[in-house]
Design an enzyme around this catalytic site. Structure first.
Site, PDB file in Angstrom:
ATOM      1  N   ASP A  42       0.842  -1.200   0.000  1.00 12.34           N
ATOM      2  CA  ASP A  42       0.000   0.000   0.000  1.00 12.34           C
ATOM      3  C   ASP A  42       0.879   1.253   0.000  1.00 12.34           C
ATOM      4  OD1 ASP A  42       0.942  -0.093   2.585  1.00 12.34           O
ATOM      5  OD2 ASP A  42      -1.022   0.091   3.551  1.00 12.34           O
TER       6      ASP A  42
ATOM      7  N   GLU B 251      -1.459  -5.742   8.069  1.00 17.55           N
ATOM      8  CA  GLU B 251      -0.798  -5.262   9.280  1.00 17.55           C
ATOM      9  C   GLU B 251      -1.617  -5.711  10.489  1.00 17.55           C
ATOM     10  OE1 GLU B 251       0.105  -1.055   8.964  1.00 17.55           O
ATOM     11  OE2 GLU B 251       1.000  -1.327   6.981  1.00 17.55           O
TER      12      GLU B 251
ATOM     13  N   GLU C  35       9.274  -5.004  10.107  1.00 22.16           N
ATOM     14  CA  GLU C  35       9.577  -3.658   9.616  1.00 22.16           C
ATOM     15  C   GLU C  35      10.103  -2.771  10.746  1.00 22.16           C
ATOM     16  OE1 GLU C  35       6.557  -1.703   7.283  1.00 22.16           O
ATOM     17  OE2 GLU C  35       7.747   0.141   7.155  1.00 22.16           O
TER      18      GLU C  35
END
Ligand code: KIV
Length: 286
Positions: free
Chosen positions: A47, A118, A185
């Site tokens: 995204d 997520e 991340e």
């Protein structure tokens, strides 16, 4: 190099054999094709396209329709690389059924190989539900860019005992829910290396250090095509922005000076046809 299309099994085999998994983002057919042909193992249609392709300040404006369109273009360019669709903000935060329907759109309309979202501990049931539908799922721990508002910025996660515990718990819960890989991340290298050793499934680092099973970067960062925001972990391998600017300026110069188009870029017609046209419509004034 494996010439067949990657699957959850070949990705797991790579991890088990100690082979490092390579992953990049892509948002369009031509880039996906080059990534595929270069032998990269996985593509994330992130995204991040809201920022790096559409020019928005964060990823929150990506929509299902936008993501499905980008994913379908990428999937058409890949006969070897596994394609993972990123579920955008708002596509998995509500009911389980809506989340399942959105995940299904990615495999039926865009024909991707897997989805990622997520997921926080509140989304573990949804993760399990998508896996039970038969869709391969990638988890994502550490920095969740979709939570930029609540986090107050895109910052490293897991530096304190409390936040490191959260990363470990989430990764273990995602593995239990059936994900086949987990993206780490902006997580300290020592923490991702520790969790990688605890898990059975591969871990993919984007700012998670060298101790993960694989590495991921955002392609426009790699190519030097996006200047608005560059995370500390990104490595620029080329200056495509500079190359594009130079190329466009050269084109403009050639058009202005009449160098382009030359004979070789123009279609030919016989003099007889022009003569017939002039006879019918009259000569053109200068
Ligand atoms: O959208 C994206 O590119 C991502 C990566 C940063 C993991 O989610």
């Amino acid at each position: 190099m494996n010439q067949k299309k990657h699957t959850v099994r070949t990705i797991q085999q790579m991890r088990d054999n100690g082979e490092t998994i390579t992953m990049l983002t892509a948002y369009d057919y031509p880039t996906a094709k080059q990534i595929n042909d270069a032998g990269i193992d996985m593509i994330l249609v992130g995204d991040s396209c809201a920022m790096v392709v559409h020019g928005h300040p964060n990823t929150l404006t990506a929509t299902m329709d936008m993501m499905v369109l980008h994913c379908a273009a990428v999937a058409r360019g890949c006969n070897r690389t596994m394609v993972v669709a990123d579920m955008p903000f708002g596509s998995f935060q509500y009911g389980i059924e809506e989340t399942m329907r959105n995940a299904a759109r990615f495999v039926t309309e865009a024909k991707v190989d897997a989805v990622k979202f997520e997921a926080t501990p509140r989304h573990i049931e949804k993760t399990r539900a998508i896996v039970e539908m038969g869709i391969a799922v990638v988890g994502h721990v550490g920095l969740h860019p979709q939570a930029v508002g609540a986090l107050g910025g895109l910052t490293v996660q897991g530096k304190s005992v409390e936040t490191a515990r959260k990363v470990v718990r989430e990764a273990l819960a995602l593995q239990e829910a059936g994900v086949f890989a987990i993206i780490f991340e902006a997580v300290p290298a020592k923490l991702s290396a520790y969790v990688t050793r605890k898990l059975r499934v591969p871990t993919i680092s984007i700012g998670g250090g060298p101790g993960c099973s694989g590495q991921l970067l955002v392609t426009p960062d790699v190519l030097g095509m996006f200047d608005a925001f560059t995370p500390g972990f990104a490595k620029r391998y080329q200056d495509f922005n500079g190359l594009m600017k130079e190329t466009f300026a050269r084109y403009a110069e050639e058009v202005r000076t009449g160098v382009f188009p030359g004979e070789e870029h123009s279609y030919k017609m016989s003099d007889e046809v022009l003569e017939a046209i002039e006879k019918e419509f009259g000569a053109a004034s200068a």
